[in-house]
Design a protein around this motif. Sequence first.
Motif, mmCIF file in Angstrom:
data_model
loop_
_atom_site.group_PDB
_atom_site.id
_atom_site.type_symbol
_atom_site.label_atom_id
_atom_site.label_comp_id
_atom_site.label_asym_id
_atom_site.label_seq_id
_atom_site.Cartn_x
_atom_site.Cartn_y
_atom_site.Cartn_z
ATOM 1 N N GLY B 93 0.758 -1.013 -0.037
ATOM 2 C CA GLY B 93 0.054 -0.251 -0.186
ATOM 3 C C GLY B 93 0.779 1.188 -0.069
ATOM 4 O O GLY B 93 2.166 1.380 -0.227
ATOM 5 N N PHE B 94 0.314 2.481 0.327
ATOM 6 C CA PHE B 94 1.126 3.573 0.156
ATOM 7 C C PHE B 94 0.843 4.481 1.451
ATOM 8 O O PHE B 94 -0.096 4.247 2.186
ATOM 9 N N LEU B 95 1.900 5.143 1.951
ATOM 10 C CA LEU B 95 1.733 5.983 3.332
ATOM 11 C C LEU B 95 2.244 7.134 2.728
ATOM 12 O O LEU B 95 3.330 7.426 2.155
ATOM 13 N N VAL B 96 1.555 8.407 2.785
ATOM 14 C CA VAL B 96 1.828 9.508 2.129
ATOM 15 C C VAL B 96 1.907 10.482 3.244
ATOM 16 O O VAL B 96 0.737 11.014 3.652
ATOM 17 N N PRO B 97 2.954 10.908 4.151
ATOM 18 C CA PRO B 97 3.004 11.966 4.972
ATOM 19 C C PRO B 97 3.189 13.407 4.450
ATOM 20 O O PRO B 97 3.774 13.332 3.358
ATOM 21 N N ASN B 98 2.529 14.315 5.195
ATOM 22 C CA ASN B 98 2.604 15.621 4.523
ATOM 23 C C ASN B 98 2.527 16.610 5.676
ATOM 24 O O ASN B 98 1.532 16.245 6.462
ATOM 25 N N ILE B 99 3.406 17.681 5.820
ATOM 26 C CA ILE B 99 3.099 18.729 6.665
ATOM 27 C C ILE B 99 2.663 20.071 6.138
ATOM 28 O O ILE B 99 3.352 20.380 5.032
ATOM 29 N N ASP B 100 1.758 20.750 6.387
ATOM 30 C CA ASP B 100 1.499 22.202 6.082
ATOM 31 C C ASP B 100 1.801 22.996 7.137
ATOM 32 O O ASP B 100 1.186 22.907 8.273
ATOM 33 N N LEU B 101 2.613 24.172 6.798
ATOM 34 C CA LEU B 101 2.885 25.366 7.900
ATOM 35 C C LEU B 101 1.972 26.450 7.017
ATOM 36 O O LEU B 101 2.584 27.227 6.457
ATOM 37 N N PRO B 102 0.705 26.571 7.404
ATOM 38 C CA PRO B 102 -0.070 27.538 6.718
ATOM 39 C C PRO B 102 0.273 28.958 7.416
ATOM 40 O O PRO B 102 0.798 29.209 8.560
ATOM 41 N N ALA B 103 -0.445 30.084 6.999
ATOM 42 C CA ALA B 103 -0.140 31.284 7.195
ATOM 43 C C ALA B 103 -0.587 31.538 8.815
ATOM 44 O O ALA B 103 -0.307 32.539 9.524
ATOM 45 N N ILE B 104 -1.454 30.677 9.105
ATOM 46 C CA ILE B 104 -2.247 30.835 10.334
ATOM 47 C C ILE B 104 -1.350 30.684 11.744
ATOM 48 O O ILE B 104 -1.468 31.262 12.670
ATOM 49 N N CYS B 105 -0.235 29.775 11.421
ATOM 50 C CA CYS B 105 0.436 29.360 12.365
ATOM 51 C C CYS B 105 1.588 30.499 13.010
ATOM 52 O O CYS B 105 2.176 30.468 14.201
ATOM 53 N N SER B 106 2.131 31.458 11.998
ATOM 54 C CA SER B 106 3.050 32.143 12.449
ATOM 55 C C SER B 106 3.173 33.372 11.659
ATOM 56 O O SER B 106 2.862 33.424 10.287
ATOM 57 N N PRO B 107 3.769 34.397 12.261
ATOM 58 C CA PRO B 107 3.512 35.669 11.235
ATOM 59 C C PRO B 107 4.639 35.658 9.721
ATOM 60 O O PRO B 107 4.484 36.217 9.096
ATOM 61 N N LYS B 108 5.482 34.711 10.235
ATOM 62 C CA LYS B 108 6.641 34.616 9.049
ATOM 63 C C LYS B 108 6.323 33.765 8.039
ATOM 64 O O LYS B 108 7.060 33.817 6.892
ATOM 65 N N PHE B 109 4.981 33.072 8.022
ATOM 66 C CA PHE B 109 4.808 32.473 6.942
ATOM 67 C C PHE B 109 3.652 33.178 6.154
ATOM 68 O O PHE B 109 2.707 33.535 6.827
ATOM 69 N N LYS B 110 3.706 33.172 4.741
ATOM 70 C CA LYS B 110 2.746 33.798 3.881
ATOM 71 C C LYS B 110 1.766 32.962 3.416
ATOM 72 O O LYS B 110 2.322 31.712 2.925
ATOM 73 N N PRO B 111 0.531 33.101 2.902
ATOM 74 C CA PRO B 111 -0.335 32.480 2.188
ATOM 75 C C PRO B 111 0.341 31.784 0.887
ATOM 76 O O PRO B 111 0.890 32.744 0.324
ATOM 77 N N GLY B 112 0.021 30.639 0.481
ATOM 78 C CA GLY B 112 0.778 30.374 -0.837
ATOM 79 C C GLY B 112 1.182 28.902 -0.603
ATOM 80 O O GLY B 112 0.831 28.180 0.234
ATOM 81 N N PRO B 113 1.828 28.591 -1.742
ATOM 82 C CA PRO B 113 2.332 27.279 -1.800
ATOM 83 C C PRO B 113 3.244 26.839 -0.628
ATOM 84 O O PRO B 113 4.034 27.932 -0.086
ATOM 85 N N PRO B 114 3.344 25.606 -0.283
ATOM 86 C CA PRO B 114 4.440 25.287 0.783
ATOM 87 C C PRO B 114 5.860 25.898 0.693
ATOM 88 O O PRO B 114 6.452 26.085 -0.425
ATOM 89 N N THR B 115 6.070 26.468 1.606
ATOM 90 C CA THR B 115 7.266 27.253 1.944
ATOM 91 C C THR B 115 8.512 26.067 1.815
ATOM 92 O O THR B 115 8.273 24.786 2.113
ATOM 93 N N GLU B 116 9.709 26.661 1.634
ATOM 94 C CA GLU B 116 10.863 25.712 1.869
ATOM 95 C C GLU B 116 11.034 24.858 3.167
ATOM 96 O O GLU B 116 11.277 23.771 3.080
#
Lengths: 258, 279
Positions: B93-116
Motif C-alpha cells: 500500500g501507500f503511506l503519504v505523510p505531509n505537513i503544512d505550515l499555513p499562514a495561520i501558525c506564524s507571522p513569518k509564513f505567508k499564504p501560498g504554496p508550501p514554503t521551503e
Amino acid sequence: MAQSANDRRRINGPEESFTPVFDDEDDEDFKLKTQRKRGPGDIRPIFLQPGLISQANGSAYIETEKTKIACAVYGPRQSKTTTYSEKGRLNVEVKFAPFSCTRRRAPMRDAEDRSIGVSIHQAIVSSIRLELFPKSTIDVFITIIENDGIEGCIASGSLAASTALADAGIEMLGLVASCSAAIVGDGIQLDPTEAEARASSGTVILACMPALDSITSIWQSGQMSADLSLKCMEQCYERCNDIHSVVAQSLLEHRKTD
Amino acid sequence: MSSSSVTNPSAADETLRAQIFQRLHPRVYLERFIAEKIRPDGRTFDEWRNVSVNVGSISTADGSALVRMGDTTIVCGVKAEIAEPELDHPEQGFLVPNIDLPAICSPKFKPGPPTEEAQVLSDRLNEALVASGVLSLSSLCIHPGKAVWTLYVDCTCINYDGNAFDAALLAMLGALRSTTLPKATYNEETGRTTCSRKTRSPVQLTRNFASTSFGVLDTSHVLSDPTAFEEPLMDVTLTVIVDDRGELISTTESGGAISEETLLRCINRAKERALQLKD
C-alpha cells in the motif's frame, strides 16, 4: 484526483485514489443516526476559546459538535501593494485541512475555499473601523479542522473571526454573531448539520451585530418562498442575540484569566 | 496596566524596553540569558516543554491526533483511500505523510504554496516514517495487484512555536495508532472494492518512537526543544530519533560542526526522553 500541480512541493501518493465506497445495506443504520436530536429552534452548543494561537495578534477556536475551526488575526500590518489606500484592507483566507471533510480534500485552495472566504469577509467587514488603519492590512486566516456543513462553517467562521479580532484589540463597532437555518419540508431548522442541509430545500445564513441592531450579511440559497425566507431571517436574528452573549462571555472570561 | 504605571512606572517601562531589545538584538538578548544558565522562557538548557496529546477527536478522519508541545500545536489526520498498487510492488500500500505550515501558525509564513521549510519538514518526516518501517506496507493490501489502501497522513500546524518536527512526528504516530480501516472486499467480477461501515480494524504498527531536537549555540551550549525565538539563532540543529527499545533510528544534523562528545550526549538524552514519552 489529479495531483500534478503539487508534484514537486509535497510528498505524493499514487496518481489516483478513491474514497472507500460503503455497502448500501449499512445505510439504514446510518440514516437513523442522522435524525435530529434537538428541537428545530435549538442550535448546537458553542465552545469558543479566544487566545489559542500565541504567535498571532488575536485568535479564536470555535467548536460546535462536529465543526472545529481555528482562526488567527495578524494585523494591522503593512500592505504589500504600493497603491495608497485611505481605508485599511481586510483579507480573509480560509483553508480546509485535508482530513476535514468526508472526502479527502487536496491541499490546494479551490473555489469553495474562496467563496467561504468571501462570505466571512462580507459578514465582518462592516464591523471593523477600517478608516483607522490607512495603508494597512488586517489578515484573518481561518483553518477548518473538521467540517460539518458549509452553512455551519460560514456561521462559525464569522463568529471565530469576530472573536479573534476582538482578542487582537482591533477597534470594532460591535461583535458579529451569525446563525444559519435550513428549510426542511415546511419547517425551519436552525443550525443544520451537513446531512440536514443536504436534505433541505434551501438555506439561509444571517450575520448581524446585535449590539447595534444591524445586519451585516445575508446569504440565501435554494428554493423558498419570500415569506418563509423572512421567517428564517427573523428566527436567525433572535438566535444571534443569544450567540452574542456567548461570545461576549468567553471574551470576558479570557481577559479575566490573563 | 494603567493603574500600575502610576505607582510603578519603571516596571512597565522595563518590560517594554526588554521587548524592544529582544526585537532589535535577538542574539545578544539570548546570550545574556545563556550567561545566566537559563533560557528566555525560564527553562534550563535541557528541560523539555510540556507535551499533551489528544487522540481521535476528528470524526471525518479515519485517525487523528492533536499534539501541543508548549505552544506549538499540530493537528494530524489520517484519511484512507483505495488505489491500484504499483506494478513492481503489487502487494504494497501507500503511506503519504505531509505537513503544512499555513499562514495561520506564524507571522513569518505567508499564504501560498508550501514554503521551503514546510517542504523540508515533509521530506524529513517521510524519511523518518519510511526508514523506521513503522508500518508494514503489505498490511495495507486488499487484493494483490488490484486494490491497496493509501493512507494520507496530513499534519497542519495551528501554532508554530519552534520544534515542529518533534511535534509533527508525535502527531503522525498518534494518528496512525488511532487509525481504523473498514473491512474492504474486492469484487473480482466488477473490479470494484466495497467497504463495510460496521467492522473496522486498527492499523498495525510495528514500533513506537520519538524524536528529540536540540539546538547548539556557540558550540558549547546545547538547548533542547528550541522555541520559535531560539530556533533561528542556533548555529547547529540536531535531531535524534530513538525507538522505545533504545535503538537509534536516525540522526540529522544541519548547520555546522559539532564535537562527537556533544553528539553522544544528545543521543543519550534522546534515549531518556523516549522513555519519558512512552506513555
